[in-house]
Design a protein around this motif. Structure first.
Motif, PDB file in Angstrom:
ATOM      1  N   SER A   1      -8.217 -15.881  48.910  1.00 21.49           N
ATOM      2  CA  SER A   1      -8.696 -14.529  49.212  1.00 21.49           C
ATOM      3  C   SER A   1      -7.748 -13.804  50.164  1.00 21.49           C
ATOM      4  N   VAL A   2      -7.091 -14.533  51.066  1.00 20.99           N
ATOM      5  CA  VAL A   2      -6.139 -13.924  51.998  1.00 20.99           C
ATOM      6  C   VAL A   2      -4.945 -13.371  51.227  1.00 20.99           C
ATOM      7  N   VAL A   3      -4.457 -14.151  50.271  1.00 26.22           N
ATOM      8  CA  VAL A   3      -3.325 -13.717  49.447  1.00 26.22           C
ATOM      9  C   VAL A   3      -3.726 -12.504  48.620  1.00 26.22           C
ATOM     10  N   SER A   4      -4.903 -12.543  48.031  1.00 29.54           N
ATOM     11  CA  SER A   4      -5.388 -11.428  47.226  1.00 29.54           C
ATOM     12  C   SER A   4      -5.495 -10.154  48.055  1.00 29.54           C
ATOM     13  N   ARG A   5      -6.052 -10.279  49.260  1.00 27.63           N
ATOM     14  CA  ARG A   5      -6.211  -9.123  50.150  1.00 27.63           C
ATOM     15  C   ARG A   5      -4.850  -8.567  50.570  1.00 27.63           C
ATOM     16  N   GLU A   6      -3.906  -9.444  50.870  1.00 24.74           N
ATOM     17  CA  GLU A   6      -2.555  -9.030  51.249  1.00 24.74           C
ATOM     18  C   GLU A   6      -1.895  -8.240  50.117  1.00 24.74           C
ATOM     19  N   ILE A   7      -2.013  -8.726  48.917  1.00 21.81           N
ATOM     20  CA  ILE A   7      -1.403  -8.048  47.762  1.00 21.81           C
ATOM     21  C   ILE A   7      -2.078  -6.706  47.519  1.00 21.81           C
ATOM     22  N   ARG A   8      -3.395  -6.693  47.551  1.00 17.96           N
ATOM     23  CA  ARG A   8      -4.140  -5.451  47.308  1.00 17.96           C
ATOM     24  C   ARG A   8      -3.854  -4.405  48.383  1.00 17.96           C
ATOM     25  N   ARG A   9      -3.825  -4.832  49.639  1.00 16.72           N
ATOM     26  CA  ARG A   9      -3.649  -3.914  50.757  1.00 16.72           C
ATOM     27  C   ARG A   9      -2.238  -3.325  50.804  1.00 16.72           C
ATOM     28  N   ASN A  10      -1.248  -4.106  50.402  1.00 19.88           N
ATOM     29  CA  ASN A  10       0.132  -3.704  50.629  1.00 19.88           C
ATOM     30  C   ASN A  10       0.945  -3.405  49.373  1.00 19.88           C
ATOM     31  N   ARG A  11       0.292  -3.274  48.245  1.00 19.28           N
ATOM     32  CA  ARG A  11       1.056  -2.954  47.045  1.00 19.28           C
ATOM     33  C   ARG A  11       1.425  -1.468  47.037  1.00 19.28           C
ATOM     34  N   ASP A  12       2.433  -1.152  46.267  1.00 20.75           N
ATOM     35  CA  ASP A  12       2.878   0.228  46.108  1.00 20.75           C
ATOM     36  C   ASP A  12       1.853   0.964  45.248  1.00 20.75           C
ATOM     37  N   GLN A  13       1.367   2.083  45.743  1.00 18.87           N
ATOM     38  CA  GLN A  13       0.317   2.818  45.029  1.00 18.87           C
ATOM     39  C   GLN A  13       0.814   3.421  43.713  1.00 18.87           C
ATOM     40  N   ARG A  14       2.093   3.746  43.656  1.00 19.82           N
ATOM     41  CA  ARG A  14       2.633   4.365  42.439  1.00 19.82           C
ATOM     42  C   ARG A  14       2.911   3.340  41.351  1.00 19.82           C
ATOM     43  N   SER A  15       3.610   2.271  41.707  1.00 14.29           N
ATOM     44  CA  SER A  15       3.990   1.283  40.685  1.00 14.29           C
ATOM     45  C   SER A  15       2.995   0.123  40.602  1.00 14.29           C
ATOM     46  N   ASN A  16       2.103   0.040  41.572  1.00 13.35           N
ATOM     47  CA  ASN A  16       1.098  -1.016  41.621  1.00 13.35           C
ATOM     48  C   ASN A  16       1.724  -2.409  41.767  1.00 13.35           C
ATOM     49  N   LYS A  17       2.937  -2.471  42.344  1.00  8.12           N
ATOM     50  CA  LYS A  17       3.632  -3.738  42.548  1.00  8.12           C
ATOM     51  C   LYS A  17       3.739  -4.041  44.033  1.00  8.12           C
ATOM     52  N   TYR A  18       3.719  -5.327  44.359  1.00  8.90           N
ATOM     53  CA  TYR A  18       3.838  -5.770  45.746  1.00  8.90           C
ATOM     54  C   TYR A  18       5.311  -5.819  46.126  1.00  8.90           C
ATOM     55  N   ASN A  19       5.608  -5.283  47.310  1.00 10.61           N
ATOM     56  CA  ASN A  19       6.967  -5.291  47.835  1.00 10.61           C
ATOM     57  C   ASN A  19       6.876  -5.722  49.302  1.00 10.61           C
ATOM     58  N   SER A  20       7.587  -6.785  49.666  1.00  7.55           N
ATOM     59  CA  SER A  20       7.468  -7.320  51.024  1.00  7.55           C
ATOM     60  C   SER A  20       7.969  -6.342  52.079  1.00  7.55           C
ATOM     61  N   ASP A  21       9.014  -5.568  51.768  1.00  8.85           N
ATOM     62  CA  ASP A  21       9.508  -4.569  52.732  1.00  8.85           C
ATOM     63  C   ASP A  21       8.462  -3.485  52.976  1.00  8.85           C
ATOM     64  N   LEU A  22       7.847  -3.025  51.910  1.00  8.36           N
ATOM     65  CA  LEU A  22       6.785  -2.022  52.036  1.00  8.36           C
ATOM     66  C   LEU A  22       5.602  -2.601  52.809  1.00  8.36           C
ATOM     67  N   ALA A  23       5.259  -3.854  52.528  1.00 11.07           N
ATOM     68  CA  ALA A  23       4.152  -4.514  53.224  1.00 11.07           C
ATOM     69  C   ALA A  23       4.426  -4.578  54.724  1.00 11.07           C
ATOM     70  N   GLN A  24       5.662  -4.892  55.097  1.00 11.97           N
ATOM     71  CA  GLN A  24       6.019  -4.962  56.518  1.00 11.97           C
ATOM     72  C   GLN A  24       5.912  -3.593  57.180  1.00 11.97           C
ATOM     73  N   ARG A  25       6.368  -2.549  56.499  1.00 12.07           N
ATOM     74  CA  ARG A  25       6.272  -1.189  57.052  1.00 12.07           C
ATOM     75  C   ARG A  25       4.810  -0.768  57.216  1.00 12.07           C
ATOM     76  N   LYS A  26       3.981  -1.081  56.229  1.00 18.02           N
ATOM     77  CA  LYS A  26       2.563  -0.738  56.321  1.00 18.02           C
ATOM     78  C   LYS A  26       1.903  -1.483  57.480  1.00 18.02           C
ATOM     79  N   TYR A  27       2.268  -2.754  57.650  1.00 13.38           N
ATOM     80  CA  TYR A  27       1.732  -3.546  58.757  1.00 13.38           C
ATOM     81  C   TYR A  27       2.122  -2.921  60.097  1.00 13.38           C
ATOM     82  N   GLN A  28       3.383  -2.566  60.256  1.00 14.54           N
ATOM     83  CA  GLN A  28       3.839  -1.975  61.514  1.00 14.54           C
ATOM     84  C   GLN A  28       3.150  -0.648  61.784  1.00 14.54           C
ATOM     85  N   LYS A  29       2.907   0.124  60.743  1.00 14.96           N
ATOM     86  CA  LYS A  29       2.210   1.402  60.904  1.00 14.96           C
ATOM     87  C   LYS A  29       0.766   1.165  61.353  1.00 14.96           C
TER      88      LYS A  29
END
Length: 90
Positions: free
Chosen positions: A20-48
Motif C-alpha cells: 500500500s505504501v508503494v501504491s500510495r507513492e506512485i499515485r501521489r507522485n505520478r505525472d498528471q499529464r502522462s500518468n507515469k511515475y517519475n522519481s525526479d518529479l516525485a522528489q520535487r513534489k515531496y520538497q514542495k
C-alpha cells in the motif's frame, strides 16, 4: 523498477515496505499529464509538500520552568497558554 514493469508487490518486498505504501507513492507522485511515475518529479513534489509544513517547535527550558511554576500555582492549561502568549513565548 516501475519502468521495468515490476509489480508493486515485488517493489514493496524489495524495499521492505507494504504494498500500500508503494501504491500510495506512485499515485501521489505520478505525472498528471502522462500518468507515469517519475522519481525526479516525485522528489520535487515531496520538497514542495515539506516546504509548507510547519516546523516542530522546541519546548525550551525557560518555557518548561515557567510552565512548571504556573502548574504548581494551580493554573489551568488554558491560563498557562494565555500567560505564555502574554510573555511572547511559543
Amino acid at each position: 523498477m516501475i519502468e521495468r514493469k515490476f509489480s508493486q508487490k515485488v517493489i514493496a518486498e524489495t524495499i521492505g515496505k507494504c504494498k500500500s505504501v508503494v501504491s500510495r507513492e506512485i499515485r501521489r507522485n505520478r505525472d498528471q499529464r502522462s500518468n507515469k511515475y517519475n522519481s525526479d518529479l516525485a522528489q520535487r513534489k515531496y520538497q514542495k509538500r515539506m516546504k509548507g509544513k510547519p516546523k516542530k517547535q522546541q519546548f525550551m527550558d525557560c518555557v518548561k520552568k515557567l510552565t512548571d511554576n504556573l502548574l504548581n500555582q494551580d493554573y489551568s492549561p488554558e491560563q498557562i497558554t494565555g500567560r505564555l502568549k502574554m510573555h511572547g513565548k511559543p
